[in-house]
Design a protein around this motif. Structure first.
Motif, PDB file in Angstrom:
ATOM      1  N   LYS A  58      -1.377  -0.806 -34.417  1.00 49.46           N
ATOM      2  CA  LYS A  58      -0.813   0.238 -33.559  1.00 49.46           C
ATOM      3  C   LYS A  58       0.020  -0.369 -32.436  1.00 49.46           C
ATOM      4  CE  LYS A  58      -4.821   3.069 -33.272  1.00 49.46           C
ATOM      5  NZ  LYS A  58      -5.542   4.016 -32.435  1.00 49.46           N
ATOM      6  N   GLY A  59       1.070   0.352 -32.072  1.00 48.16           N
ATOM      7  CA  GLY A  59       1.868  -0.031 -30.916  1.00 48.16           C
ATOM      8  C   GLY A  59       2.793  -1.203 -31.131  1.00 48.16           C
ATOM      9  N   CYS A  60       3.079  -1.559 -32.398  1.00 50.06           N
ATOM     10  CA  CYS A  60       3.936  -2.727 -32.673  1.00 50.06           C
ATOM     11  C   CYS A  60       5.372  -2.313 -32.963  1.00 50.06           C
ATOM     12  CB  CYS A  60       3.399  -3.508 -33.874  1.00 50.06           C
ATOM     13  SG  CYS A  60       1.888  -4.398 -33.508  1.00 50.06           S
ATOM     14  N   SER A  61       6.277  -3.130 -32.510  1.00 53.98           N
ATOM     15  CA  SER A  61       7.691  -3.001 -32.823  1.00 53.98           C
ATOM     16  C   SER A  61       8.169  -4.393 -33.229  1.00 53.98           C
ATOM     17  CB  SER A  61       8.459  -2.499 -31.608  1.00 53.98           C
ATOM     18  OG  SER A  61       9.839  -2.465 -31.887  1.00 53.98           O
ATOM     19  N   ILE A  62       8.426  -4.572 -34.521  1.00 51.04           N
ATOM     20  CA  ILE A  62       8.779  -5.883 -35.065  1.00 51.04           C
ATOM     21  C   ILE A  62      10.186  -5.804 -35.653  1.00 51.04           C
ATOM     22  CG2 ILE A  62       8.107  -7.699 -36.683  1.00 51.04           C
ATOM     23  CD1 ILE A  62       5.959  -7.069 -34.536  1.00 51.04           C
ATOM     24  N   GLY A  63      11.015  -6.785 -35.303  1.00 51.48           N
ATOM     25  CA  GLY A  63      12.371  -6.842 -35.848  1.00 51.48           C
ATOM     26  C   GLY A  63      12.336  -7.398 -37.265  1.00 51.48           C
ATOM     27  N   ARG A  64      12.636  -8.675 -37.426  1.00 48.91           N
ATOM     28  CA  ARG A  64      12.622  -9.315 -38.747  1.00 48.91           C
ATOM     29  C   ARG A  64      11.233  -9.827 -39.080  1.00 48.91           C
ATOM     30  NH1 ARG A  64      17.005 -13.772 -38.890  1.00 48.91           N
ATOM     31  NH2 ARG A  64      15.557 -14.469 -37.329  1.00 48.91           N
ATOM     32  N   ARG A  65      10.893  -9.757 -40.370  1.00 51.16           N
ATOM     33  CA  ARG A  65       9.597 -10.246 -40.840  1.00 51.16           C
ATOM     34  C   ARG A  65       9.817 -11.218 -41.988  1.00 51.16           C
ATOM     35  NH1 ARG A  65       9.681  -4.911 -40.215  1.00 51.16           N
ATOM     36  NH2 ARG A  65      10.042  -4.513 -42.407  1.00 51.16           N
ATOM     37  N   ASN A  66       9.160 -12.358 -41.922  1.00 46.16           N
ATOM     38  CA  ASN A  66       9.134 -13.321 -43.014  1.00 46.16           C
ATOM     39  C   ASN A  66       7.656 -13.573 -43.288  1.00 46.16           C
ATOM     40  OD1 ASN A  66       9.410 -15.356 -44.822  1.00 46.16           O
ATOM     41  ND2 ASN A  66      10.572 -16.718 -43.495  1.00 46.16           N
ATOM     42  N   ILE A  67       7.084 -12.725 -44.161  1.00 47.42           N
ATOM     43  CA  ILE A  67       5.635 -12.662 -44.349  1.00 47.42           C
ATOM     44  C   ILE A  67       5.326 -12.671 -45.839  1.00 47.42           C
ATOM     45  CG2 ILE A  67       3.604 -11.215 -43.963  1.00 47.42           C
ATOM     46  CD1 ILE A  67       5.195 -10.025 -41.543  1.00 47.42           C
ATOM     47  N   ARG A  68       4.324 -13.492 -46.222  1.00 44.78           N
ATOM     48  CA  ARG A  68       3.907 -13.518 -47.630  1.00 44.78           C
ATOM     49  C   ARG A  68       3.023 -12.325 -47.975  1.00 44.78           C
ATOM     50  NH1 ARG A  68       3.749 -18.956 -46.308  1.00 44.78           N
ATOM     51  NH2 ARG A  68       1.491 -18.961 -45.991  1.00 44.78           N
ATOM     52  N   ARG A  69       2.120 -11.949 -47.070  1.00 45.85           N
ATOM     53  CA  ARG A  69       1.188 -10.854 -47.336  1.00 45.85           C
ATOM     54  C   ARG A  69       1.099  -9.967 -46.093  1.00 45.85           C
ATOM     55  NH1 ARG A  69      -4.886 -12.128 -49.075  1.00 45.85           N
ATOM     56  NH2 ARG A  69      -5.622 -10.008 -49.064  1.00 45.85           N
ATOM     57  N   LEU A  70       1.540  -8.712 -46.219  1.00 43.41           N
ATOM     58  CA  LEU A  70       1.649  -7.802 -45.088  1.00 43.41           C
ATOM     59  C   LEU A  70       0.706  -6.617 -45.255  1.00 43.41           C
ATOM     60  CD1 LEU A  70       3.183  -6.676 -42.540  1.00 43.41           C
ATOM     61  CD2 LEU A  70       4.748  -5.600 -44.169  1.00 43.41           C
ATOM     62  N   SER A  71       0.039  -6.236 -44.164  1.00 46.66           N
ATOM     63  CA  SER A  71      -0.659  -4.957 -44.114  1.00 46.66           C
ATOM     64  C   SER A  71      -0.246  -4.308 -42.800  1.00 46.66           C
ATOM     65  CB  SER A  71      -2.177  -5.126 -44.197  1.00 46.66           C
ATOM     66  OG  SER A  71      -2.650  -5.858 -43.095  1.00 46.66           O
TER      67      SER A  71
END
Length: 75
Positions: A58-71
């Motif tokens: 909750k409450g996150c604001s993320i620009g670019r993501r370089n992630i192998r496993r995301l939830s």
């Protein structure tokens, strides 16, 4: 809290960013880069997040993501 980058070694836990520390429940963490193998983010604003496993809460604001496993938190 504002910072340019956070790098978390695999063996360390950033408990405050998981929301289990009152100091980090108020406001947001603001960062250009967050990097680590296992990250749980809450109330975080970041331009870039990199890692193996990342949970965006909750409450996150993320620009670019370089992630192998995301939830992610879905309201």
């Amino acid at each position: 809290m504002n910072c340019h980058s956070i790098r978390k070694p695999r063996s360390e836990r950033l408990g405050g960013f998981k929301g289990d520390n009152d100091a980090f429940r108020i406001g947001h963490l603001n960062a250009e880069l967050i990097e680590g193998e296992d990250n749980r983010l809450k109330n975080t604003r970041a331009a870039v997040v990199r890692g193996g496993r990342v949970h965006i809460g909750k409450g996150c604001s993320i620009g670019r993501r370089n992630i192998r496993r995301l939830s992610a938190h879905i309201p």
